[in-house]
Design a protein around this motif. Structure first.
Motif, PDB file in Angstrom:
ATOM      1  N   GLU A 243      70.417 -41.120  65.175  1.00  0.00           N
ATOM      2  CA  GLU A 243      70.061 -41.824  64.903  1.00  0.00           C
ATOM      3  C   GLU A 243      69.216 -41.210  64.064  1.00  0.00           C
ATOM      4  N   GLY A 244      68.865 -40.238  63.491  1.00  0.00           N
ATOM      5  CA  GLY A 244      67.867 -39.180  62.875  1.00  0.00           C
ATOM      6  C   GLY A 244      66.454 -39.199  63.571  1.00  0.00           C
ATOM      7  N   ARG A 245      66.168 -39.168  65.037  1.00  0.00           N
ATOM      8  CA  ARG A 245      65.313 -38.974  66.115  1.00  0.00           C
ATOM      9  C   ARG A 245      65.093 -36.962  65.496  1.00  0.00           C
ATOM     10  N   GLY A 246      64.275 -36.368  65.651  1.00  0.00           N
ATOM     11  CA  GLY A 246      63.838 -34.851  64.983  1.00  0.00           C
ATOM     12  C   GLY A 246      63.737 -34.620  63.612  1.00  0.00           C
ATOM     13  N   THR A 247      64.492 -35.858  62.791  1.00  0.00           N
ATOM     14  CA  THR A 247      64.392 -35.055  61.284  1.00  0.00           C
ATOM     15  C   THR A 247      62.889 -36.322  60.755  1.00  0.00           C
ATOM     16  N   GLU A 248      63.040 -36.007  59.566  1.00  0.00           N
ATOM     17  CA  GLU A 248      62.247 -37.047  58.485  1.00  0.00           C
ATOM     18  C   GLU A 248      63.337 -38.723  58.022  1.00  0.00           C
ATOM     19  N   HIS A 249      64.317 -37.785  59.081  1.00  0.00           N
ATOM     20  CA  HIS A 249      64.953 -39.664  58.353  1.00  0.00           C
ATOM     21  C   HIS A 249      65.100 -40.834  60.184  1.00  0.00           C
ATOM     22  N   SER A 250      64.355 -40.192  60.361  1.00  0.00           N
ATOM     23  CA  SER A 250      64.324 -40.911  62.121  1.00  0.00           C
ATOM     24  C   SER A 250      64.482 -42.597  61.596  1.00  0.00           C
ATOM     25  N   PHE A 251      65.120 -43.138  61.494  1.00  0.00           N
ATOM     26  CA  PHE A 251      65.913 -44.903  62.321  1.00  0.00           C
ATOM     27  C   PHE A 251      66.167 -45.203  60.995  1.00  0.00           C
ATOM     28  N   CYS A 252      66.837 -44.028  59.974  1.00  0.00           N
ATOM     29  CA  CYS A 252      66.859 -44.574  58.389  1.00  0.00           C
ATOM     30  C   CYS A 252      68.330 -43.414  58.956  1.00  0.00           C
ATOM     31  N   ALA A 253      68.709 -42.742  59.565  1.00  0.00           N
ATOM     32  CA  ALA A 253      70.122 -42.262  59.161  1.00  0.00           C
ATOM     33  C   ALA A 253      70.498 -42.490  59.973  1.00  0.00           C
ATOM     34  N   ALA A 254      72.400 -42.204  59.926  1.00  0.00           N
ATOM     35  CA  ALA A 254      73.036 -41.768  61.081  1.00  0.00           C
ATOM     36  C   ALA A 254      73.861 -41.174  61.357  1.00  0.00           C
ATOM     37  N   ASP A 274      73.340 -55.202  47.846  1.00  0.00           N
ATOM     38  CA  ASP A 274      72.573 -54.930  46.601  1.00  0.00           C
ATOM     39  C   ASP A 274      71.370 -54.648  47.009  1.00  0.00           C
ATOM     40  N   ASP A 275      70.335 -54.740  48.401  1.00  0.00           N
ATOM     41  CA  ASP A 275      69.540 -54.596  49.663  1.00  0.00           C
ATOM     42  C   ASP A 275      68.862 -53.108  49.664  1.00  0.00           C
ATOM     43  N   VAL A 276      69.921 -52.863  49.860  1.00  0.00           N
ATOM     44  CA  VAL A 276      69.659 -51.383  50.830  1.00  0.00           C
ATOM     45  C   VAL A 276      70.845 -51.110  50.300  1.00  0.00           C
ATOM     46  N   ILE A 277      70.730 -49.090  49.311  1.00  0.00           N
ATOM     47  CA  ILE A 277      71.395 -48.074  49.045  1.00  0.00           C
ATOM     48  C   ILE A 277      71.706 -47.122  49.542  1.00  0.00           C
ATOM     49  N   VAL A 278      73.315 -47.002  50.052  1.00  0.00           N
ATOM     50  CA  VAL A 278      73.274 -45.409  50.958  1.00  0.00           C
ATOM     51  C   VAL A 278      73.173 -44.289  50.548  1.00  0.00           C
ATOM     52  N   SER A 279      73.062 -43.123  51.185  1.00  0.00           N
ATOM     53  CA  SER A 279      73.278 -42.208  50.748  1.00  0.00           C
ATOM     54  C   SER A 279      73.559 -40.951  51.297  1.00  0.00           C
ATOM     55  N   PRO A 280      74.806 -40.050  51.681  1.00  0.00           N
ATOM     56  CA  PRO A 280      75.164 -38.411  52.093  1.00  0.00           C
ATOM     57  C   PRO A 280      73.746 -38.408  52.575  1.00  0.00           C
ATOM     58  N   VAL A 281      74.160 -37.826  53.278  1.00  0.00           N
ATOM     59  CA  VAL A 281      72.809 -36.504  53.532  1.00  0.00           C
ATOM     60  C   VAL A 281      72.978 -35.740  54.821  1.00  0.00           C
ATOM     61  N   ARG A 282      72.763 -33.841  54.789  1.00  0.00           N
ATOM     62  CA  ARG A 282      73.184 -33.304  55.861  1.00  0.00           C
ATOM     63  C   ARG A 282      71.539 -33.562  56.708  1.00  0.00           C
ATOM     64  N   PHE A 283      71.242 -32.764  58.488  1.00  0.00           N
ATOM     65  CA  PHE A 283      70.143 -33.042  58.980  1.00  0.00           C
ATOM     66  C   PHE A 283      69.888 -31.988  60.087  1.00  0.00           C
ATOM     67  N   THR A 284      69.325 -31.390  60.313  1.00  0.00           N
ATOM     68  CA  THR A 284      69.334 -31.138  61.557  1.00  0.00           C
ATOM     69  C   THR A 284      68.294 -30.966  62.858  1.00  0.00           C
ATOM     70  N   PRO A 285      68.533 -32.110  63.724  1.00  0.00           N
ATOM     71  CA  PRO A 285      67.433 -32.546  64.652  1.00  0.00           C
ATOM     72  C   PRO A 285      66.581 -31.381  65.403  1.00  0.00           C
ATOM     73  N   ALA A 286      65.701 -31.682  65.045  1.00  0.00           N
ATOM     74  CA  ALA A 286      64.888 -30.646  65.724  1.00  0.00           C
ATOM     75  C   ALA A 286      63.582 -30.316  67.088  1.00  0.00           C
ATOM     76  N   ALA A 287      63.544 -31.909  67.500  1.00  0.00           N
ATOM     77  CA  ALA A 287      62.641 -31.976  68.474  1.00  0.00           C
ATOM     78  C   ALA A 287      63.392 -31.820  69.924  1.00  0.00           C
ATOM     79  N   PRO A 288      62.995 -31.347  70.568  1.00  0.00           N
ATOM     80  CA  PRO A 288      63.493 -31.908  71.621  1.00  0.00           C
ATOM     81  C   PRO A 288      64.075 -33.089  72.889  1.00  0.00           C
TER      82      PRO A 288
END
Length: 391
Positions: A243-254, A274-288
């Motif tokens: 769910e994006g924990r440990g990144t800047e996208h927490s609870f805004c990403a899957a 129209d109320d939400v825009i979805v974009s591809p993203v790559r992320f690396t969770p870093a928190a323990p």
């Protein structure tokens, strides 16, 4: 101009109980409108604050999700801190013996499974049991008080847990003060309760409308978008999808190492929401202790453009169903161990508040859509709360 309950008692006429021995349930996210920590504001204005109590994530709001918090001492005020996310979830008789009145000031984010609300209910019961007055320093609901945006499912009593003790929707559109009054009456708690209202807020406002700087309410709720998406994307906790924990996208990403964000973003955007825009993203969770720690994940990031129309729970359910359908060999339901649910079993049931929730995702898509539409509607909630709304 929006101001909080804490501002009402520190800026106006001081309450009659200012010199009483005060305990305070709070954390560092609880501030005045001018961003001074509430506990510090009280002491500097001569309130007789003698003890602090902290919820999940601790007084400093840095503790990891679901991890036990220890008692301690507040570095800001020097006051003792009793953890209410440890071996106990409520103050004991001993904890309250040297206190006359308990204050509660913790920002909520408007979702049933955000635990600060349930800490309040345990404190409410403890105050009733021990003959102590509870004063709620109320705050606006940051995702608005619009009852038409409330979303179920309504919690079934059999699914009660610390992320949902009593029947209410996932997104409740109420303030902590309103819910305290509601539960105090309907659960026959009958505590001596006072709610200090916030001011300048109407139910159609969202947090950016308050014209105050955003203050993170927990490690994973770092901005307003997280609050908006949380009621739906928190459902990912019950899966092997980050769910994006440990990144800047927490609870805004899957995302997950095996996901292709382009495919999912394309489908979601083609749905014409129209109320939400979805974009591809790559992320690396870093928190323990987060999913896929130090592994690069593909996935999608969501940005809500029209909060006044966005239905987070429905959106999260559709997102889950879509990922499960596209990646049947990779997708898994997973336990989510926490202090209050050590095995982590049946986590989706506890989040949604209904039994057998995983079976919904086996339905053909048209039946799935029909079923979640029916279950997320909670048309009677506004009427249920009618006598307890303060704004």
């Amino acid at each position: 101009m929006v101001h909080f309950g804490i501002d009402s008692i520190t800026s106006g006429q001081p309450p009659a109980w200012k010199s009483s021995r005060l305990g305070m349930v709070t954390n560092h996210a609880a501030t005045t409108r001018d961003l001074q920590p509430s506990r510090e504001a009280l002491l500097k204005r001569g309130f007789n604050l003698v003890k602090l109590f902290s919820p999940e994530h601790g007084l400093d709001v840095r503790g990891a999700d679901g991890h036990k918090m220890k008692d301690g001492s507040d570095v800001l005020t020097g006051l003792p801190v009793v953890s209410l996310y440890s071996d106990k979830l409520a103050p004991s008789e001993e904890d309250l013996a040297d206190i006359d009145i308990v204050l509660f000031d913790i920002p909520d984010i408007g979702s049933r499974f955000y635990t600060y609300l349930w800490t309040m209910t345990h404190v409410l019961e403890a105050c009733a049991l021990n003959g102590k007055k509870l004063v709620i320093l109320d705050r606006p609901n940051p995702v608005s008080g619009k009852m038409e945006l409330a979303e179920g499912p309504l919690l079934e009593e059999a699914q009660a847990s610390f992320i949902g003790r009593w029947p209410m929707p996932v997104r409740h559109s109420c303030t902590i003060g309103e819910l305290a009054s509601y539960f105090n009456a309907t659960r026959n708690i009958n505590a001596n309760l006072e709610v200090i209202r916030c001011g300048g807020w109407d139910r159609g406002m969202f947090q950016p409308d308050w014209k105050t700087r955003f203050v993170p309410t927990s490690p994973a709720i770092q901005h307003f978008q997280s609050m908006l998406l949380y009621p739906g994307l928190c459902l990912l906790e019950a899966t092997n999808i980050s769910e994006g924990r440990g990144t800047e996208h927490s609870f805004c990403a899957a995302g997950a190492p095996w996901m292709d964000g382009n495919a999912i973003a394309g489908i979601l955007n083609e749905m014409g929401l129209d109320d939400v825009i979805v974009s591809p993203v790559r992320f690396t969770p870093a928190a323990p202790s987060v999913k896929y720690q130090n592994q690069e994940c593909g996935g999608v990031r969501m940005e809500v453009r029209q909060p006044a129309y966005f239905q987070s729970v429905s959106y999260g359910l559709i997102l889950l169903r879509l990922i499960k359908q596209i990646y049947p060999k990779h997708f898994e339901w997973k336990p989510y161990p926490t202090l209050v649910n050590p095995t982590g079993e049946n986590h989706l049931d506890k989040l949604l508040g209904i039994a057998g929730s995983e079976q919904l995702f086996e339905l053909p898509l048209p039946r799935f859509i029909a079923e979640i539409t029916k279950r997320t509607q909670c048309r009677n909630w506004g009427k249920e709360m009618e006598d307890y709304l303060l704004y």
